[in-house]
Scaffold this motif. Structure first.
Motif: not given
Length: 407
Positions: A281, A284, A287-288
């Protein structure tokens, strides 16, 4: 190897000795010790004889030390030698010595019979680690004010320590925890003025009793936080709005970790050797966040670990042993664990644990810490799988261990 004769009473000029050799020094009295300097060694350990090979020079815990005997020694490049000092005892005179002679890094394990105030305010001390045993007097330290980037580190019973003065550039805390992850979380004591630091590192073992992060509410100025090992109450990180750097290492449980976007100023982030599910998580989230606001500092999420990895790497108490000894210990543990798996009676279990214990009777390097680790290994073996049909009391396994060991 050079050797200075004992009849030479004159103390050499400061920084004049740069060669390897054997040198008589007046550490606690005239020619009380012989200092051996070996090639490439920049550290020196001083302490009681019970430290064994962990001390280079033996002194009684309450002995007065003439720290100026080291003024004569320098590295081949001309810097003060030793660069790194480790001292176990009660003589805080090295703080006065360091007013003139800088100390690059000092580790002090104070043995105090009464409460003590140590004045390091004028010391040229770049890094100090204080190891605090659970017994003895309290230590109050007046912090150095002559060093721009003074680093303070403390381990052990932190309730025995207090400080005042100029806040250190960085603070590292490693409170005592149980190696068994089945007790109430450890709460850090009140550290007074040290709560004003901006750079904090908290250290624990990965599978040890967790340290609660409730303590973070006392640190209002943190911009950098590094966590190593097992912690709980990770939701408290959400209150650290000033953080620009966060590092998570060797953490098997990231439960409660808030999303990274709850830290508005965060610009650097490292997660290394952390549990796999939350680690994915975090990747991710990196990246977000990069799509909306680029990271200006270093970011990385690596070495995501499954539950079985933690048990294999840190479940046994030999992870901090030298490689040679750790290899022997793990081999002996494997044999004992296999024998325990086949044990059908308490006599079989006793034989397995006794055989494991006596393997170390003839090995060198088994000191107090290693003995405690082996005792923990015996406890683990007693609770491992077997065919006896009833639990093995830990106290019984401990008696078998004590009866068989010579260390």
């Amino acid at each position: 190897m050079k050797e200075v004769p004992n009849h030479n009473q004159a103390r050499p000029p400061a920084g004049s000795i740069r060669e390897v050799g054997r040198y008589p020094i007046d550490l606690t009295g005239p020619h009380s010790h012989t200092l051996v300097i070996e090639p490439g060694v920049g550290s020196l350990s001083i302490g009681p004889a019970h430290l064994g090979r962990k001390a280079d020079l033996y002194v009684e815990p309450d002995a007065h030390i003439d720290w100026t005997v080291f003024d004569a020694f320098a590295t081949p490049a001309g810097s003060p030698w030793p660069r790194f000092l480790h001292y176990t005892g009660s003589d805080a005179g090295f703080f006065d010595w360091a007013r003139e002679r800088p100390i690059e890094e000092m580790t002090w394990v104070p043995i105090l019979s009464a409460d003590t105030v140590a004045d390091a305010s004028r010391s040229k001390l770049h890094a100090l680690h204080v190891g605090l045993d659970p017994s003895g007097g309290r230590l109050h330290l007046q912090l150095p004010k002559r060093v721009d980037y003074f680093r303070l580190s403390m381990s052990g019973d932190l309730s025995r320590f207090s400080a005042d003065g100029v806040r250190p550039y960085s603070l590292t805390l490693a409170p005592s925890t149980s190696r068994r992850n089945n007790g109430a979380p450890v709460l850090l004591p009140d550290l007074g003025e040290l709560h004003q630091v901006t750079n904090l590192t908290l250290r624990n073992e990965p599978l040890a009793q967790p340290i609660s992060l409730e303590c973070l509410s006392r640190f209002p100025n943190l911009t950098s936080l590094s966590l190593w090992g097992n912690f709980c109450d990770l939701d408290q990180l959400a209150c650290q709005a000033r953080l620009t750097n966060l590092e998570l290492r060797y953490m098997p449980d990231l439960g409660g970790l808030p999303p990274l976007d709850t830290l508005p100023l965060l610009d650097s982030f490292i997660a290394f050797n952390v549990e796999e599910i939350t680690g994915k998580r975090l990747r991710q989230q990196l990246k977000t966040r990069a799509n909306t606001r680029p990271w200006n500092g270093y970011t990385s999420v690596s070495k995501l670990r499954k539950p079985e990895w933690w048990a294999a790497e840190f479940g046994r108490p030999f992870s901090s042993w030298p490689k040679r000894l750790a290899k022997l210990a793990n081999e002996a543990y494997d044999v004992a664990q296999a024998a325990m798996a086949q044990a059908r009676s308490l006599a079989d279990a006793e034989a397995a644990i006794t055989a494991f214990t006596v393997r170390f009777n003839t090995l060198k390097g088994i000191e107090t810490v290693e003995r405690e680790d082996l005792g923990e290994a015996v406890r683990q073996l007693s609770q491992s799988d077997h065919l006896i049909g009833q639990p093995i009391p830990e106290e019984m396994a401990e008696r078998w261990f004590d009866a068989a060991r010579d260390y």
